[in-house]
Design a protein around this motif. Structure first.
Motif, PDB file in Angstrom:
ATOM      1  N   HIS A 156     -31.112  27.199  -9.704  1.00  0.00           N
ATOM      2  CA  HIS A 156     -31.497  27.259  -9.552  1.00  0.00           C
ATOM      3  C   HIS A 156     -33.064  27.476  -8.090  1.00  0.00           C
ATOM      4  O   HIS A 156     -33.807  26.310  -8.506  1.00  0.00           O
ATOM      5  N   TYR A 157     -32.902  27.891  -8.030  1.00  0.00           N
ATOM      6  CA  TYR A 157     -33.821  29.161  -7.558  1.00  0.00           C
ATOM      7  C   TYR A 157     -34.476  28.672  -6.901  1.00  0.00           C
ATOM      8  O   TYR A 157     -34.607  27.924  -5.568  1.00  0.00           O
ATOM      9  N   SER A 158     -36.265  29.211  -6.812  1.00  0.00           N
ATOM     10  CA  SER A 158     -36.827  28.189  -5.962  1.00  0.00           C
ATOM     11  C   SER A 158     -36.949  26.695  -5.997  1.00  0.00           C
ATOM     12  O   SER A 158     -38.180  26.410  -4.986  1.00  0.00           O
ATOM     13  N   PHE A 159     -36.153  26.069  -6.994  1.00  0.00           N
ATOM     14  CA  PHE A 159     -36.811  24.662  -6.759  1.00  0.00           C
ATOM     15  C   PHE A 159     -35.482  24.009  -5.705  1.00  0.00           C
ATOM     16  O   PHE A 159     -35.778  22.773  -5.487  1.00  0.00           O
ATOM     17  N   LYS A 160     -34.593  25.058  -5.349  1.00  0.00           N
ATOM     18  CA  LYS A 160     -33.446  24.521  -4.084  1.00  0.00           C
ATOM     19  C   LYS A 160     -33.900  25.307  -3.232  1.00  0.00           C
ATOM     20  O   LYS A 160     -34.238  25.879  -2.626  1.00  0.00           O
ATOM     21  N   ALA A 161     -33.539  24.438  -1.696  1.00  0.00           N
ATOM     22  CA  ALA A 161     -33.790  24.884  -0.087  1.00  0.00           C
ATOM     23  C   ALA A 161     -32.311  26.179  -0.266  1.00  0.00           C
ATOM     24  O   ALA A 161     -31.386  25.630  -0.986  1.00  0.00           O
ATOM     25  N   PRO A 162     -33.097  26.815   1.035  1.00  0.00           N
ATOM     26  CA  PRO A 162     -31.722  27.467   0.994  1.00  0.00           C
ATOM     27  C   PRO A 162     -30.531  27.741   1.743  1.00  0.00           C
ATOM     28  O   PRO A 162     -30.062  28.303   1.975  1.00  0.00           O
ATOM     29  N   CYS A 167     -41.067  17.255 -13.322  1.00  0.00           N
ATOM     30  CA  CYS A 167     -42.031  15.770 -13.752  1.00  0.00           C
ATOM     31  C   CYS A 167     -41.893  15.224 -12.309  1.00  0.00           C
ATOM     32  O   CYS A 167     -41.831  15.622 -11.030  1.00  0.00           O
ATOM     33  N   ARG A 168     -42.936  13.512 -12.742  1.00  0.00           N
ATOM     34  CA  ARG A 168     -43.862  13.298 -11.475  1.00  0.00           C
ATOM     35  C   ARG A 168     -42.039  12.542  -9.878  1.00  0.00           C
ATOM     36  O   ARG A 168     -42.373  11.913  -9.336  1.00  0.00           O
ATOM     37  N   GLU A 169     -40.930  12.732 -10.944  1.00  0.00           N
ATOM     38  CA  GLU A 169     -40.345  11.778 -10.441  1.00  0.00           C
ATOM     39  C   GLU A 169     -38.696  12.660 -10.116  1.00  0.00           C
ATOM     40  O   GLU A 169     -37.565  12.459  -9.875  1.00  0.00           O
ATOM     41  N   GLY A 170     -38.853  14.199 -10.482  1.00  0.00           N
ATOM     42  CA  GLY A 170     -37.546  14.201  -9.651  1.00  0.00           C
ATOM     43  C   GLY A 170     -37.365  15.679 -10.749  1.00  0.00           C
ATOM     44  O   GLY A 170     -38.409  16.428 -11.839  1.00  0.00           O
ATOM     45  N   TYR A 171     -36.118  16.316 -11.041  1.00  0.00           N
ATOM     46  CA  TYR A 171     -35.628  17.712 -11.939  1.00  0.00           C
ATOM     47  C   TYR A 171     -34.828  16.662 -13.235  1.00  0.00           C
ATOM     48  O   TYR A 171     -34.039  16.393 -13.134  1.00  0.00           O
ATOM     49  N   GLN A 172     -34.543  17.423 -14.162  1.00  0.00           N
ATOM     50  CA  GLN A 172     -33.249  17.685 -14.932  1.00  0.00           C
ATOM     51  C   GLN A 172     -33.535  19.037 -15.145  1.00  0.00           C
ATOM     52  O   GLN A 172     -34.096  20.295 -15.391  1.00  0.00           O
ATOM     53  N   CYS A 173     -31.878  19.763 -15.951  1.00  0.00           N
ATOM     54  CA  CYS A 173     -31.829  20.985 -16.021  1.00  0.00           C
ATOM     55  C   CYS A 173     -30.398  20.814 -17.345  1.00  0.00           C
ATOM     56  O   CYS A 173     -29.751  19.864 -16.722  1.00  0.00           O
ATOM     57  N   GLU A 174     -30.770  21.777 -18.195  1.00  0.00           N
ATOM     58  CA  GLU A 174     -29.405  21.959 -18.676  1.00  0.00           C
ATOM     59  C   GLU A 174     -27.755  21.956 -18.795  1.00  0.00           C
ATOM     60  O   GLU A 174     -27.202  21.248 -18.610  1.00  0.00           O
ATOM     61  N   CYS A 175     -27.885  22.450 -17.016  1.00  0.00           N
ATOM     62  CA  CYS A 175     -26.148  22.398 -16.533  1.00  0.00           C
ATOM     63  C   CYS A 175     -25.895  20.838 -15.868  1.00  0.00           C
ATOM     64  O   CYS A 175     -25.202  20.966 -15.666  1.00  0.00           O
ATOM     65  N   GLY A 176     -27.060  19.754 -15.700  1.00  0.00           N
ATOM     66  CA  GLY A 176     -26.980  18.334 -15.471  1.00  0.00           C
ATOM     67  C   GLY A 176     -26.330  18.870 -12.949  1.00  0.00           C
ATOM     68  O   GLY A 176     -25.581  17.868 -12.938  1.00  0.00           O
ATOM     69  N   ARG A 177     -26.798  19.993 -12.261  1.00  0.00           N
ATOM     70  CA  ARG A 177     -26.757  19.695 -11.637  1.00  0.00           C
ATOM     71  C   ARG A 177     -27.957  19.509 -10.541  1.00  0.00           C
ATOM     72  O   ARG A 177     -27.073  19.230  -9.248  1.00  0.00           O
ATOM     73  N   ILE A 178     -28.569  19.851 -11.016  1.00  0.00           N
ATOM     74  CA  ILE A 178     -29.935  20.481 -10.252  1.00  0.00           C
ATOM     75  C   ILE A 178     -30.301  19.055  -9.127  1.00  0.00           C
ATOM     76  O   ILE A 178     -30.821  19.316  -7.796  1.00  0.00           O
ATOM     77  N   ASP A 179     -30.384  17.734  -9.923  1.00  0.00           N
ATOM     78  CA  ASP A 179     -30.643  16.525  -8.759  1.00  0.00           C
ATOM     79  C   ASP A 179     -29.646  16.247  -8.295  1.00  0.00           C
ATOM     80  O   ASP A 179     -29.757  14.684  -7.649  1.00  0.00           O
ATOM     81  N   ASP A 180     -28.319  16.573  -8.307  1.00  0.00           N
ATOM     82  CA  ASP A 180     -27.350  15.766  -7.464  1.00  0.00           C
ATOM     83  C   ASP A 180     -26.502  17.051  -6.806  1.00  0.00           C
ATOM     84  O   ASP A 180     -25.793  17.773  -7.191  1.00  0.00           O
ATOM     85  N   SER A 181     -26.098  16.204  -4.952  1.00  0.00           N
ATOM     86  CA  SER A 181     -26.189  16.194  -4.290  1.00  0.00           C
ATOM     87  C   SER A 181     -24.555  16.366  -4.525  1.00  0.00           C
ATOM     88  O   SER A 181     -24.441  17.966  -3.549  1.00  0.00           O
ATOM     89  N   THR A 182     -23.236  15.807  -5.565  1.00  0.00           N
ATOM     90  CA  THR A 182     -21.946  16.197  -5.645  1.00  0.00           C
ATOM     91  C   THR A 182     -22.232  17.589  -5.718  1.00  0.00           C
ATOM     92  O   THR A 182     -20.996  18.536  -4.927  1.00  0.00           O
ATOM     93  N   TYR A 183     -22.292  18.200  -7.006  1.00  0.00           N
ATOM     94  CA  TYR A 183     -22.408  19.763  -7.266  1.00  0.00           C
ATOM     95  C   TYR A 183     -23.467  20.543  -5.931  1.00  0.00           C
ATOM     96  O   TYR A 183     -22.778  21.605  -6.014  1.00  0.00           O
ATOM     97  N   ASP A 184     -24.203  20.351  -5.673  1.00  0.00           N
ATOM     98  CA  ASP A 184     -25.041  20.794  -4.977  1.00  0.00           C
ATOM     99  C   ASP A 184     -25.992  20.055  -4.114  1.00  0.00           C
ATOM    100  O   ASP A 184     -26.885  19.154  -4.390  1.00  0.00           O
ATOM    101  N   SER A 185     -25.687  20.463  -2.594  1.00  0.00           N
ATOM    102  CA  SER A 185     -26.353  19.490  -1.691  1.00  0.00           C
ATOM    103  C   SER A 185     -27.431  19.866  -1.039  1.00  0.00           C
ATOM    104  O   SER A 185     -27.770  18.871  -0.242  1.00  0.00           O
ATOM    105  N   ARG A 186     -28.264  21.223  -1.622  1.00  0.00           N
ATOM    106  CA  ARG A 186     -29.177  21.692  -1.134  1.00  0.00           C
ATOM    107  C   ARG A 186     -30.344  20.349  -1.702  1.00  0.00           C
ATOM    108  O   ARG A 186     -30.248  20.871  -2.593  1.00  0.00           O
ATOM    109  N   PRO A 187     -31.266  20.520  -0.689  1.00  0.00           N
ATOM    110  CA  PRO A 187     -32.169  19.708  -1.161  1.00  0.00           C
ATOM    111  C   PRO A 187     -33.618  20.375  -2.301  1.00  0.00           C
ATOM    112  O   PRO A 187     -33.753  21.914  -1.789  1.00  0.00           O
ATOM    113  N   THR A 188     -34.177  19.523  -3.390  1.00  0.00           N
ATOM    114  CA  THR A 188     -34.903  20.024  -3.909  1.00  0.00           C
ATOM    115  C   THR A 188     -35.652  19.658  -3.540  1.00  0.00           C
ATOM    116  O   THR A 188     -36.545  18.917  -2.660  1.00  0.00           O
TER     117      THR A 188
END
Length: 745
Positions: A344-350, A404-425
């Motif tokens: 998720h590259y630059s969309f997520k915090a390091p 979009c104006r309310e968040g993110y979606q991705c093919e892997c389904g994890r970008i906006d789900d803290s269960t799989y990736d706890s880094r903030p978007t």
């Protein structure tokens, strides 16, 4: 009795005390927590550990040269959430950490120890579709589309967009016809199967002061100085209106055309073809309308992983997963896929965590790895295009991401789900969209007042507002939030690259226009005229700063943040105490509500606490050139009446128009005291007669030191007042003391 592997429990749920359908009450289950050498040792006797080791070593280049004793390995699976259905993540997630190894207990092999912090490498082990696995901890994984023009990929992108439209109120456009830009590309000029395209000039509806209605797609890409990019010029305008040869388009443009058609749209906007590149005035006017062009686009498609759209495609090639053969206890062969998880590259915090925007370290994520994989996101123009667009479909090296104006979606389904990736978007786009959307419901300004010259106008007005006037209080609160958001945006914007210095104020003007109804203020050269606090900007790294290279006739004044290139710009937007400093913008200070987004004019700065101070450079340069002295050995101070304060100029070392000589007299104008118990002010350099100055820096005083006294004997910042301003006896009466005025150019 069957021997159970102590390292991984054989990756079998029944051996881990679960029956495959049983939940353990947590979001995930940890299978492995060990060092790489221990995994190597265990792999000789355990098929599951051998599989894990094989997959890890296929990515050995990522940690080559690292002591394997420092490499920690964890593996976990995720419990399906209620109602997840086919969206459940059934892969095995394997994480490796080796950086900052000295901060961890390298000998810790406790399987219950789940190391905190984001992994240096994340892998996923999964089967194809409903493929069978010899290990119940490894199930089907998410398939990534290989070519975005394939029917399955087009269906997936449509699904992402549909979910946005159906579930996001601020993204929906039902009942809101959109207006085409002045020029767009007609990608259906020759029919659905034709490669022919042409430039279409929209019909202008004079009565409604708009161009014709229509939904269109816009392209966001990097081209800068790239050669081979086709352009519309005054010479090619008429021919492009008839036809643009498909063969002249770079691959990124061709793929944009095909994707636009595949998504069911006729119109496509590409800057190099839809703006007449050598019509300077028209191009400038259109460049100041990016809020309309990208704001009205139904979708922006982004060549996010392409650093040069003249030679690189819109759709980058994707790395295919490795396939490993594994045997079950009966000797049957099975195929297990192993790939690096989409980062998720630059969309997520390091970093891990869910901190609020106010607590982020800015710029949000400009790490070398993120920049390498998403070069579009480190460019300034695409940054503003991204903020202004209702939705952006990013094409990266690993997957499609819809922002979009309310968040993110991705093919892997994890970008906006803290269960799989706890880094903030990154939430700046969402915050920006929220502020702009709230403008439509905003009450009108009281008494028609659209601008304030008071430095601390928000703080002062909030303190004096009657509590019963809730609407006015809400207005000030939103205004303050918008100003804070603006400072975030400028920090992010100035951390990004521009090909031409002259675009510095042009590229951000549409963002300012969008925020203008909320801030209800004049705007000149990047500065909101109601807030003198906005003048307290400073470069994050003055050693990288330089003044911009401008063409003749351009003027970015020294008081504007846009007058410094090369370093992210930060702001001081809050004040614990107003030190009676005022700023008047525009000709003769009479245009507080002026709108001059790309040109600067002198500012009349007045203050009760202004003093001549002496500039010192220690040690002094070894020659007449300040740059001859290694910067890390040089310190700068301002002194008066035996009291010294550290000072960092805007450009270090000071050079050109910012050049300073040891012993030179400067003017320091105090602006505010902060909640950090510091005093903040501006440092001005006299330019000769007519009371004219230029800004050479901002200073923040936490403590001051008597000359000739060791640093350990420093005094609190407040001691500065009695030494630099001995005539001022009552700080609460600053407005009644004589004011000095300076013309800052």
């Amino acid at each position: 009795m069957v021997s159970v592997c102590a390292t991984c429990k054989g990756l079998q749920k029944r051996l881990h005390g679960l029956d495959g359908a049983q939940e353990n009450g947590t979001d995930s289950m940890l299978w492995v927590s060990t060092s790489l050498p221990t995994l190597r040792s265990s792999a000789s006797a355990c098929r599951a550990c051998a599989l894990l080791l094989n997959g890890v070593l296929l990515h050995h280049d990522r940690f080559a040269g690292t002591d394997e004793d420092h490499v920690r390995v964890t593996a976990e699976t995720f419990n399906a959430k209620p109602g997840a259905g086919r969206k459940a993540q059934e892969h095995l997630s394997v994480e490796l950490r080796w950086k900052d190894a000295d901060d961890r207990d390298e000998c810790q092999d406790d399987q219950d120890e789940h190391i905190a912090g984001h992994a240096d490498l994340k892998l996923e082990f999964f089967t194809d579709g409903d493929g069978q696995s010899p290990f119940s901890a490894i199930g089907p994984g998410r398939q990534m589309t290989e070519n975005p023009l394939q029917s399955t990929a087009v269906a997936r992108s449509r699904s992402l967009i549909k979910n946005c439209l159906d579930n996001h109120a601020s993204c929906s456009r039902r009942g809101r016809p959109t207006t085409l830009p002045k020029r767009v590309l007609d990608v259906l000029a020759g029919g659905d199967d034709s490669k022919s395209i042409r430039l279409h000039e929209s019909e202008y509806v004079r009565e409604e002061r708009r161009y014709e209605h229509g939904e269109y797609v816009a392209l966001s890409h990097v081209w800068g100085l790239a050669k081979g990019i086709p352009k519309t010029t005054l010479a090619t305008l008429q021919s492009h209106k008839k036809s643009i040869p498909y063969s002249t388009l770079p691959r990124a443009y061709q793929e944009s055309v095909f994707l636009t058609r595949a998504l069911g749209f006729r119109w496509l906007w590409i800057d190099s073809l839809c703006l007449v590149q050598d019509d300077v005035q028209e191009k400038l006017e259109d460049s100041l309308k990016m809020d309309e062009i990208f704001g009205n686009a139904f979708l922006t498609i982004a060549a996010t992983s392409a650093s040069d759209s003249s030679s690189q495609p819109l759709f980058p090639p994707k790395s295919q997963p490795f396939k490993i053969q594994a045997t079950d206890n009966k000797g049957s062969l099975h195929k297990i896929n192993v790939r690096e998880q989409p980062s998720h590259y630059s969309f997520k915090a390091p970093f891990d965590g869910n901190a609020h925007m106010n607590e982020w370290e800015l710029p949000f994520n400009m790490s070398e790895e993120a920049n390498l994989h998403t070069p579009l996101l480190i460019r300034a123009w695409p940054y503003t295009e991204r903020l202004l667009s209702p939705r952006v479909l990013h094409f990266t090296k690993s997957e499609m991401i819809l922002e979009c104006r309310e968040g993110y979606q991705c093919e892997c389904g994890r970008i906006d789900d803290s269960t799989y990736d706890s880094r903030p978007t990154d939430q700046v786009k969402q915050e920006f969209s929220k502020v702009v959307a709230e403008t439509n419901n905003r009450p009108q300004p009281v008494n028609g007042n659209t601008g304030h010259n008071r430095m601390d106008s928000m703080t002062t007005q909030m303190a004096s507002t009657n509590l019963s006037n809730g609407a006015q209080q809400d207005l000030h609160r939103k205004r303050e939030e918008a100003l804070q958001l603006w400072s975030y945006i400028i920090t992010e914007y100035t951390a990004r690259h521009l090909t031409y210095d002259s675009d510095r104020l042009v590229a951000i003007a549409s963002i300012a226009k969008a925020l203008s109804p909320t801030l209800q203020s004049g705007y000149i050269a990047g500065q909101w005229t109601f807030s003198t606090l906005g003048l307290l900007w400073y470069p994050n790294d003055a050693a990288r700063s330089r003044r911009p290279k401008l063409t003749q006739g351009q003027n970015v004044p020294s008081w504007s943040w846009a007058s410094v290139e090369g370093s992210p710009i930060f702001f001081d937007n809050t004040s614990a105490m107003d030190l009676a400093c005022r700023a008047s913008f525009g000709p003769k200070g009479k245009r507080a509500s002026a709108w001059s987004p790309i040109m600067g004019e002198p500012v009349e700065l007045s203050g009760a606490m202004a003093a001549e101070v002496v500039f010192h450079c220690s040690p002094p340069p070894s020659s007449s050139s300040p740059s001859s002295q290694p910067e890390h050995q040089v310190s700068y101070t301002l002194t008066k009446n035996g009291m010294a304060v550290d000072f960092t100029p805007d450009v270090v070392p000071p050079r050109g128009n910012d050049a300073l000589q040891a012993g030179e007299t400067l003017v320091c104008v105090l602006v505010s005291m902060t909640f950090r118990s510091s005093i903040v002010g501006l440092v001005l350099k006299p330019l000769g007669g007519n009371n004219t100055y230029r800004r050479v820096g901002r200073f923040e005083c936490y403590e001051c030191t008597p000359e000739g006294v060791e640093q350990e004997m420093s005094e609190d910042a407040e001691a500065l007042f009695e030494h630099w301003f001995p005539d001022i006896r009552d700080m609460t009466q600053l407005d009644n003391y004589p004011q000095r005025t300076f013309t800052v150019v």
